[in-house]
Scaffold this motif. Sequence first.
Motif, short mmCIF file in Angstrom:
data_model
loop_
_atom_site.label_atom_id
_atom_site.label_comp_id
_atom_site.label_asym_id
_atom_site.label_seq_id
_atom_site.Cartn_x
_atom_site.Cartn_y
_atom_site.Cartn_z
N GLN A 130 0.84 -1.22 0.00
CA GLN A 130 0.00 0.00 0.00
C GLN A 130 0.87 1.27 0.00
O GLN A 130 0.42 2.32 -0.46
N ARG A 133 1.67 1.96 -3.57
CA ARG A 133 0.46 2.52 -4.19
C ARG A 133 0.36 4.01 -3.86
O ARG A 133 -0.02 4.83 -4.70
N HIS A 154 -4.34 -3.35 1.47
CA HIS A 154 -4.94 -2.25 0.72
C HIS A 154 -6.21 -1.73 1.39
O HIS A 154 -6.54 -0.56 1.26
N ASN A 155 -6.93 -2.60 2.06
CA ASN A 155 -8.10 -2.13 2.78
C ASN A 155 -7.86 -2.10 4.28
O ASN A 155 -8.80 -2.13 5.08
N ASN A 216 -7.04 5.83 0.11
CA ASN A 216 -8.16 5.09 -0.46
C ASN A 216 -9.30 6.00 -0.90
O ASN A 216 -10.33 5.52 -1.35
N SER A 252 -7.85 -8.20 2.52
CA SER A 252 -7.42 -6.81 2.36
C SER A 252 -6.44 -6.69 1.19
O SER A 252 -6.37 -5.67 0.52
N PHE A 255 -8.27 -5.70 -1.71
CA PHE A 255 -9.13 -4.53 -1.54
C PHE A 255 -10.55 -4.93 -1.12
O PHE A 255 -11.50 -4.17 -1.31
N ASP A 257 -13.55 -5.90 1.63
CA ASP A 257 -13.93 -5.48 2.97
C ASP A 257 -14.48 -6.73 3.66
O ASP A 257 -15.14 -7.54 3.02
N LEU A 268 -14.23 -6.30 -3.73
CA LEU A 268 -13.97 -4.96 -4.24
C LEU A 268 -15.07 -4.50 -5.20
O LEU A 268 -15.57 -3.39 -5.09
N TYR A 274 -15.22 0.93 -5.62
CA TYR A 274 -15.11 0.42 -6.99
C TYR A 274 -16.24 0.98 -7.85
O TYR A 274 -15.99 1.53 -8.93
#
Length: 319
Positions: A130, A133, A154-155, A216, A252, A255, A257, A268, A274
């Motif tokens: 992340q 990113r 990422h999440n 995010n 995660s 991405f 949840d 995602l 998204y």
Amino acid sequence: MNMVLPLFTLGCTLTLLLPITAALPPQQPLVEPDTAISKSSNLPLILWHGLGDNYKADGLRDIGKLLNETIGDTYTFFVRLDDDPAADRQASFLGNLTLQVEKVCEDIATHPILSKVDAVNGLGFSQGGQFLRAYVERCNKPRMSNLVTFGAQHNGISEFQKCRDSDWLCWGWSGLLKGNTWTDFVQGKLVPAQYFRNPEDLENYLEHSNFLADINNEREVKNKTYKKNMKKLDKFAMYMFSEDVTVIPKESGYFADVNTTSAEIIKLEDRDLYKEDWLGLKWLDEKKRLDFRIAEGGHMALSKEILQEVFNDYYRPKA
Ligand SMILES: *[C@@H]1O[C@H](CO)[C@@H](O)[C@H](O)[C@H]1NC(C)=O
Ligand SMILES: *[C@@H]1O[C@H](CO)[C@@H](O)[C@H](O)[C@H]1NC(C)=O
Ligand SMILES: *[C@@H]1O[C@H](CO)[C@@H](O)[C@H](O)[C@H]1NC(C)=O
Ligand SMILES: *[C@@H]1O[C@H](CO)[C@@H](O)[C@H](O)[C@H]1NC(C)=O
């Protein structure tokens, strides 16, 4: 979405990466060829290591070597927050991520080799995923072409990782965390707290998160630059480890949840992030530039084969 099954199963394959507490200092001093511009046509690779690791760890050097052996000579830049490996390791636990990402952006933009190329590739391990990113979203100078993340958050994480018995640094910061996650003190200092995200308590997260809620684009005001830069990626490949028990939840890395009560996974593609395309992920997916891949095994149990798959699929120049 492009789901790709593993091309092989782990067994007697070589595990290149040691557990997160890699030995310090490295046995041999490393000579960095910072002055010579590589003759190879491969894009340089930016590699950002994970929590508790340092940029000079032997396991990372082995990956640079394997990359050269697999696709030919490739300049690899090992992201560091400090030239001293012990301080670099400490910075993987402690620091303000806004400043850390800024420093890395600056180091890359002014680097003798990296500042002269049109594009680079990226390889992010665990939290380094992340963070790379964030490099793309906030800086992207030079532009990142292919970003590959392994076991990233990422999440975010909804639980903090447990410390090993002997890891005093980990115990030190985890002691500070208890009940203080959303204070400015903790958000400005403890790295994992800055990507902590409990779906049952989004209010505090949106108000106080020093890193993840911003990159995010979850807050009301979206940063258009983040989306614009993400859309410049040629490929964004996310690997999730099938048996990951370190990253909670492991999804995660895709991405996704995860409802902490019911354990329901919200993919995602079913999330507003998204559907309303806050980060350009839907756009990338429609262009077949978003890949979801599996790595067999526990967190960061990287096999030689999976790395070679990445090198061949994402870093080998197209003929
Ligand atoms: C890989 O190739 C690059 C570019 O020529 C070189 O700088 C680097 O030292 C090589 N890495 C290893 C481990 O041999
Ligand atoms: C969006 O991000 C860019 C890059 O980090 C920054 O320069 C800009 O100020 C941000 N814009 C807003 C509205 O926050
Ligand atoms: C982190 O650093 C940025 C840039 O200096 C600053 O604006 C922000 O307030 C800091 N975050 C915390 C929680 O201290
Ligand atoms: C999680 O699931 C529980 C039980 O189904 C539900 O009551 C709760 O609202 C869900 N939480 C979120 C954040 O959606």
